[in-house]
Motif scaffolding. Structure first.
Motif, PDB file in Angstrom:
ATOM      1  N   ARG A 269      38.076  -9.690  17.810  1.00 21.16           N
ATOM      2  CA  ARG A 269      37.934  -8.777  17.062  1.00 21.16           C
ATOM      3  C   ARG A 269      38.990  -8.701  15.586  1.00 21.16           C
ATOM      4  O   ARG A 269      38.309  -8.077  14.739  1.00 21.16           O
TER       5      ARG A 269
ATOM      6  N   VAL B   8      31.469 -11.574  18.645  1.00 20.49           N
ATOM      7  CA  VAL B   8      31.398 -10.279  18.540  1.00 20.49           C
ATOM      8  C   VAL B   8      30.985  -9.519  17.318  1.00 20.49           C
ATOM      9  O   VAL B   8      30.391  -8.502  17.448  1.00 20.49           O
TER      10      VAL B   8
ATOM     11  N   ARG C 157      40.313  -3.727  22.027  1.00 21.74           N
ATOM     12  CA  ARG C 157      39.730  -5.024  22.518  1.00 21.74           C
ATOM     13  C   ARG C 157      38.319  -4.923  22.765  1.00 21.74           C
ATOM     14  O   ARG C 157      37.635  -5.935  22.998  1.00 21.74           O
ATOM     15  N   SER C 158      37.985  -3.584  22.664  1.00 27.52           N
ATOM     16  CA  SER C 158      36.229  -3.307  22.961  1.00 27.52           C
ATOM     17  C   SER C 158      35.791  -2.745  21.920  1.00 27.52           C
ATOM     18  O   SER C 158      36.567  -1.955  21.018  1.00 27.52           O
ATOM     19  N   GLY C 159      34.488  -2.765  21.653  1.00 31.95           N
ATOM     20  CA  GLY C 159      33.863  -1.798  20.755  1.00 31.95           C
ATOM     21  C   GLY C 159      34.001  -2.511  19.427  1.00 31.95           C
ATOM     22  O   GLY C 159      34.114  -3.672  19.178  1.00 31.95           O
TER      23      GLY C 159
ATOM     24  N   GLU D 291      30.010   0.945  16.177  1.00 30.88           N
ATOM     25  CA  GLU D 291      30.657   1.576  17.368  1.00 30.88           C
ATOM     26  C   GLU D 291      32.310   1.866  17.026  1.00 30.88           C
ATOM     27  O   GLU D 291      32.787   1.109  16.109  1.00 30.88           O
TER      28      GLU D 291
ATOM     29  N   ARG E 262      39.696   0.541  24.092  1.00 30.97           N
ATOM     30  CA  ARG E 262      41.005  -0.092  24.834  1.00 30.97           C
ATOM     31  C   ARG E 262      41.575  -0.878  23.632  1.00 30.97           C
ATOM     32  O   ARG E 262      41.900  -1.909  23.529  1.00 30.97           O
TER      33      ARG E 262
END
Lengths: 275, 284
Positions: free
Chosen positions: A243, A35, A50-52, A43, A47
């Motif tokens: 993350r 990650v 969960r992302s970014g 960024e 979600r």
């Protein structure tokens, strides 16, 4: 013979403490390896995290930390000046105030959270906001700020004070021109330590600054700090672990930098700041 | 001494502002206690006896906190039993057996003390809980909480002990050397007993910190409200309970959480005073 056994036993004890730490670092590193990248810092999260990345959280964290220090540093300096300049160290009032500070430092952080929620968010009507969180946090770091600034001020040599009295310097002139510059390195250490404590804190912010993941538009928006993000991803978001670990690496990295700063400042002799 | 009236205005203002700042610290403590009392007192008067019962069912109006009070105590006591001997012996060893290692280790330990409790908790979830789970499920347990807390306590207890030993007069060591005492005997008979009150005082303070710790414990203890039947059983501590339920609690339920906060502050206050006593400090 006994001494040699003690040597070995000591090494075992040292390993007992160091091994978990090494395990911690490797576990965080492994979890976050896929990650971590520059993009992770730039960024916004998606979600539920969960992302970014963590850009929005870095912004919220900076706001909360900045506000917290803007409140805690002036108040802390004032209180430290009161302790070191207006009161003799062995006076009853100084002892009493010292006791109050020790107690404030011992109050569990979750209790600061309860108080901040009730007083700042509800009574003062600030709601779940960056402002509520920063104010509650500033109260929590206040004793640390006061104690370290007071120490730095008390360390200013007695001779300077005698010279001050001999020259009949005004108190204000003494504080502004001599005491604060002399104590500046120690005060800087106090500020850095307070910033570190504030960055590490989670429990105070859970129900004062809140959970919102967006970038805050104003001080009255809720905002989530890095530490709250780690907690939320790890506990409440399935699949959030990588993350969470990556955020932890960033947070610990920041704290290590602060720690190195303290070392750097402390190595400088006190009188250098005068020139 | 110059009388106040002859001081310039800036000095009189300064004195006033400083006095206000000093008063503020007292005001913060007073404010915290007052806010908690105002919220919790009516509840404590009407339901006070109920909090010592064993059933925590806020939906049914049952606010028995006994298992969580026990949970807090159990987790903290075990953590202290694990951490204190390691920290004390390690501090003594670094000072008297491995002085060359002392500085680097203390620097590392200071760094450890600054690691956030959520990160310790995260490590507990990633490594410790799965590891205990292989051994005795479910993993998230009293033991996991105590181990994580112990790791958090060691650095602070070590620094306190090191400072306590550093305050012993150097002549003890010199006399011991002159008598050709072994270093172990010296430590056991002279140095540690002499520093004991300060060390124990510091450790008591760490006990207070352990009781008040929230995040790490919340993340690894499993958070089931129950009397644990072994160290492998999940427990919920008072602090974890506040963090978990504050978000949705209303009415009496919320007030009960404030009452538990009051209990926490009372216990830390008592521990702090015990610590002052042991370290021979007096406060007003």
């Amino acid at each position: 013979m006994a001494d040699r056994v003690a040597w070995l036993a000591g090494l075992v004890l040292l390993a007992l403490v160091m091994v978990p730490v090494v395990l911690m670092v490797t576990a965080l590193w492994q979890q976050s390896a896929d990650v971590l990248s520059a993009g992770f810092l730039l960024e916004d999260p998606g979600r539920a995290g969960r992302s970014g990345g963590i850009a929005a959280l870095l912004i919220s964290t900076a706001w909360i930390l900045g506000l917290c220090l803007m409140v805690a540093v002036p108040l802390g300096l004032g209180c430290a000046l009161y302790l070191s300049e207006s009161l003799p160290a062995d006076s009853r009032r100084a002892q009493w105030l010292g006791g109050v500070l020790d107690m404030l430092a011992a109050v569990p952080s979750i209790v600061y959270g309860l108080f901040g929620y009730q007083f700042f968010a509800i009574t003062l009507g600030l709601g779940f906001s960056i402002l509520s969180g920063a104010l509650a946090l500033s109260l929590m770091v206040l004793p640390l700020m006061i104690r370290s600034a007071e120490q730095a001020m008390r360390a200013v040599p007695m001779g300077y004070r005698q010279a001050r009295d001999a020259l009949a310097l005004s108190r204000w002139g003494w504080v502004r021109r001599i005491l604060l510059p002399c104590a500046a390195p120690g005060i800087a250490v106090g500020i850095i330590l307070s910033a570190g404590r504030a960055l590490a804190e989670t429990a105070v912010l859970l129900f004062t600054a809140g959970y919102v993941l967006r970038r805050p538009d104003s001080l009255f928006d809720s905002g989530r700090t890095l530490s709250v993000h780690i907690y939320d991803l790890a506990m409440n978001v399935p699949g959030g672990m990588p993350r969470a670990a990556a955020t932890a690496v960033v947070l610990v990295g920041l704290l290590v930098i602060l720690n190195l700063l303290v070392r750097r400042v402390l190595r400088q002799p006190m009188t250098e700041a005068l020139v | 001494m110059i009388t106040t009236s002859s001081l310039p205005l800036s000095d009189r203002l300064l004195a006033l502002v400083l006095r206000l700042c000093g008063g503020l610290a007292a005001l913060v403590l007073g404010g915290i206690v007052t806010v908690l009392l105002v919220r919790a007192l009516p509840f404590l008067v009407s339901e006070g006896a109920g909090i010592w019962k064993s059933t925590w069912q806020p939906g049914q109006g049952e606010y028995g906190m006994a298992p969580m009070i026990a949970g807090s105590l159990f987790v903290s006591v075990l953590a202290l039993l694990l951490a204190a001997p390691v920290a004390i012996l390690l501090a003594a060893w670094l000072r008297y057996f491995a002085p060359r290692l002392r500085r680097p280790v203390l620097a590392g330990v200071e760094l450890m003390a600054g690691i956030p409790s959520v990160v310790y908790g995260l490590w507990g979830m990633l490594v410790l809980v799965p590891w205990i789970n292989q051994w005795v499920p479910p993993g998230a347990s009293w033991l996991a909480g105590s181990l994580v807390l112990a790791l958090m306590i060691v650095p602070l207890a070590l620094l306190v002990t090191d400072a306590a030993l550093g305050q012993l007069p150097l002549r003890y060591q010199r006399a011991g050397e002159a008598l050709a005492l072994s270093r172990v005997g010296m430590l056991r008979r002279v140095l540690l007993p002499r520093a004991a009150p300060a060390i124990v005082g510091g450790v008591v303070l760490q006990f207070g910190r352990a009781l008040g710790e929230t995040m790490a414990v919340l993340m690894v203890c499993g958070n089931v409200v129950q009397w644990p039947d072994s160290v492998f059983a999940p427990v919920r501590t008072l602090t974890a309970n506040i963090a978990l339920e504050m978000a949705y609690a209303t009415g009496d339920h919320r007030v009960a959480l404030f009452a538990s906060g009051l209990l926490l502050i009372a216990v830390t206050g008592v521990l702090l005073m015990a610590s002052w006593r042991l370290r021979g400090m007096s406060h007003g």
